[in-house]
Design a protein around this motif. Structure first.
Motif, PDB file in Angstrom:
ATOM      1  N   ASP A  13       0.727  -1.220  -0.045  1.00 37.89           N
ATOM      2  CA  ASP A  13       0.023   0.155  -0.065  1.00 37.89           C
ATOM      3  C   ASP A  13       0.883   1.180   0.134  1.00 37.89           C
ATOM      4  N   LYS A  14       2.361   1.263   0.292  1.00 36.17           N
ATOM      5  CA  LYS A  14       3.091   2.427   0.483  1.00 36.17           C
ATOM      6  C   LYS A  14       3.893   2.211  -0.786  1.00 36.17           C
ATOM      7  N   ASP A  15       3.298   1.480  -1.961  1.00 33.23           N
ATOM      8  CA  ASP A  15       4.029   1.702  -3.327  1.00 33.23           C
ATOM      9  C   ASP A  15       5.405   0.968  -3.576  1.00 33.23           C
ATOM     10  N   GLU A  16       5.693   0.072  -2.323  1.00 36.30           N
ATOM     11  CA  GLU A  16       6.993  -0.786  -2.484  1.00 36.30           C
ATOM     12  C   GLU A  16       6.712  -2.028  -3.032  1.00 36.30           C
ATOM     13  N   PHE A  17       7.701  -2.075  -4.357  1.00 31.55           N
ATOM     14  CA  PHE A  17       7.204  -3.397  -5.100  1.00 31.55           C
ATOM     15  C   PHE A  17       7.463  -4.661  -4.544  1.00 31.55           C
ATOM     16  N   ILE A  18       6.682  -5.498  -4.619  1.00 26.02           N
ATOM     17  CA  ILE A  18       6.809  -7.097  -4.192  1.00 26.02           C
ATOM     18  C   ILE A  18       7.116  -7.866  -5.131  1.00 26.02           C
ATOM     19  N   LYS A  19       6.466  -8.122  -6.146  1.00 18.89           N
ATOM     20  CA  LYS A  19       6.829  -9.220  -7.081  1.00 18.89           C
ATOM     21  C   LYS A  19       6.063  -8.872  -8.330  1.00 18.89           C
ATOM     22  N   LYS A  20       6.514  -9.248  -9.607  1.00 19.30           N
ATOM     23  CA  LYS A  20       5.741  -9.361 -10.676  1.00 19.30           C
ATOM     24  C   LYS A  20       5.179 -10.944 -10.901  1.00 19.30           C
ATOM     25  N   LEU A  21       4.044 -10.863 -11.380  1.00 19.25           N
ATOM     26  CA  LEU A  21       3.338 -12.266 -11.410  1.00 19.25           C
ATOM     27  C   LEU A  21       3.811 -12.751 -12.803  1.00 19.25           C
ATOM     28  N   SER A  22       4.168 -13.821 -12.726  1.00 21.56           N
ATOM     29  CA  SER A  22       4.496 -14.404 -14.007  1.00 21.56           C
ATOM     30  C   SER A  22       4.596 -16.000 -14.057  1.00 21.56           C
ATOM     31  N   CYS A  23       3.299 -16.669 -14.610  1.00 22.43           N
ATOM     32  CA  CYS A  23       3.591 -18.051 -14.576  1.00 22.43           C
ATOM     33  C   CYS A  23       3.211 -18.606 -15.977  1.00 22.43           C
ATOM     34  N   PRO A  24       3.966 -19.383 -16.525  1.00 17.75           N
ATOM     35  CA  PRO A  24       3.642 -19.902 -17.810  1.00 17.75           C
ATOM     36  C   PRO A  24       2.843 -21.080 -17.827  1.00 17.75           C
ATOM     37  N   TYR A  25       2.530 -21.581 -16.654  1.00 15.64           N
ATOM     38  CA  TYR A  25       1.546 -22.729 -16.749  1.00 15.64           C
ATOM     39  C   TYR A  25       0.445 -22.301 -16.390  1.00 15.64           C
ATOM     40  N   LYS A  26      -0.077 -21.597 -15.825  1.00 15.37           N
ATOM     41  CA  LYS A  26      -1.741 -20.943 -15.659  1.00 15.37           C
ATOM     42  C   LYS A  26      -2.398 -22.147 -14.826  1.00 15.37           C
ATOM     43  N   ILE A  27      -1.832 -22.707 -13.984  1.00 11.69           N
ATOM     44  CA  ILE A  27      -2.588 -24.018 -13.357  1.00 11.69           C
ATOM     45  C   ILE A  27      -3.886 -23.267 -12.467  1.00 11.69           C
ATOM     46  N   ASN A  28      -4.891 -23.897 -12.618  1.00  8.53           N
ATOM     47  CA  ASN A  28      -6.048 -23.311 -11.993  1.00  8.53           C
ATOM     48  C   ASN A  28      -5.622 -23.752 -10.290  1.00  8.53           C
ATOM     49  N   TRP A  29      -6.005 -23.012  -9.274  1.00  8.66           N
ATOM     50  CA  TRP A  29      -5.871 -23.204  -8.047  1.00  8.66           C
ATOM     51  C   TRP A  29      -6.358 -24.399  -7.421  1.00  8.66           C
ATOM     52  N   GLU A  30      -7.503 -24.793  -7.764  1.00  8.22           N
ATOM     53  CA  GLU A  30      -8.256 -25.808  -7.211  1.00  8.22           C
ATOM     54  C   GLU A  30      -7.360 -27.215  -7.890  1.00  8.22           C
ATOM     55  N   ASN A  31      -6.438 -27.108  -8.940  1.00 10.40           N
ATOM     56  CA  ASN A  31      -5.827 -28.173  -9.367  1.00 10.40           C
ATOM     57  C   ASN A  31      -4.329 -28.259  -8.629  1.00 10.40           C
ATOM     58  N   LEU A  32      -4.126 -27.384  -7.996  1.00 10.79           N
ATOM     59  CA  LEU A  32      -2.712 -27.669  -7.322  1.00 10.79           C
ATOM     60  C   LEU A  32      -2.749 -28.560  -6.108  1.00 10.79           C
ATOM     61  N   GLU A  33      -1.669 -28.943  -5.865  1.00 15.16           N
ATOM     62  CA  GLU A  33      -1.618 -29.918  -4.640  1.00 15.16           C
ATOM     63  C   GLU A  33      -1.624 -28.996  -3.169  1.00 15.16           C
ATOM     64  N   LYS A  34      -2.608 -29.287  -2.179  1.00  5.13           N
ATOM     65  CA  LYS A  34      -2.697 -28.428  -0.979  1.00  5.13           C
ATOM     66  C   LYS A  34      -1.117 -28.821  -0.285  1.00  5.13           C
ATOM     67  N   ALA A  35      -0.719 -27.614   0.284  1.00  2.00           N
ATOM     68  CA  ALA A  35       0.634 -27.760   0.955  1.00  2.00           C
ATOM     69  C   ALA A  35       0.195 -26.884   2.282  1.00  2.00           C
ATOM     70  N   GLY A  36      -1.031 -26.772   2.610  1.00  2.48           N
ATOM     71  CA  GLY A  36      -1.181 -25.759   3.818  1.00  2.48           C
ATOM     72  C   GLY A  36      -2.713 -25.125   3.642  1.00  2.48           C
ATOM     73  N   PRO A  37      -2.983 -24.418   4.828  1.00  3.11           N
ATOM     74  CA  PRO A  37      -4.327 -23.665   4.657  1.00  3.11           C
ATOM     75  C   PRO A  37      -4.272 -22.561   3.740  1.00  3.11           C
ATOM     76  N   THR A  38      -2.973 -21.983   3.548  1.00  2.33           N
ATOM     77  CA  THR A  38      -2.764 -20.665   2.409  1.00  2.33           C
ATOM     78  C   THR A  38      -2.194 -20.977   1.500  1.00  2.33           C
ATOM     79  N   GLN A  39      -1.725 -22.291   1.326  1.00  5.68           N
ATOM     80  CA  GLN A  39      -0.636 -22.355   0.217  1.00  5.68           C
ATOM     81  C   GLN A  39      -0.832 -23.674  -0.599  1.00  5.68           C
ATOM     82  N   ARG A  40      -0.540 -23.670  -1.745  1.00  9.37           N
ATOM     83  CA  ARG A  40      -0.487 -25.150  -2.596  1.00  9.37           C
ATOM     84  C   ARG A  40       0.838 -25.129  -3.373  1.00  9.37           C
TER      85      ARG A  40
END
Length: 92
Positions: A13-40
């Motif tokens: 929110d203070k305009d500090e760059f975090i990351k550029k999103l760039s995924c060549p695979y574009k896999i749907n979130w639901e098709n990713l393996e669960k690795a915890g409550p907030t990650q796949r």
């Protein structure tokens, strides 16, 4: 947190760059393996994908700084996202 859909870049929110999103695979979130409550895990590239909805800007920035290969999931409708252009002009 701010997201510029044109550049696919994420900022604090203070305009500090975090990351550029760039995924060549574009896999749907639901098709990713669960690795915890907030990650796949991507079975193709073996990277963790963090769901940013429940994290603060500082938490996400820290995760990305500790592991730049960390991928981020952003839903344009999540409460903690503001759409922007060039990381500065809020449009929400």
């Amino acid at each position: 947190m701010k997201f510029d859909p044109v550049s696919e870049s994420v900022f604090t929110d203070k305009d500090e760059f975090i990351k550029k999103l760039s995924c060549p695979y574009k896999i749907n979130w639901e098709n990713l393996e669960k690795a915890g409550p907030t990650q796949r895990k991507c079975s193709v590239c073996d990277h963790n994908i963090i769901d940013t909805e429940l994290f603060t800007d500082n938490e996400i920035l820290k995760m990305v700084n500790e592991n730049p290969a960390t991928c981020l999931k952003i839903n344009l409708n999540q409460v903690n996202i503001k759409l922007t252009t060039n990381g500065t002009n809020d449009q929400k």
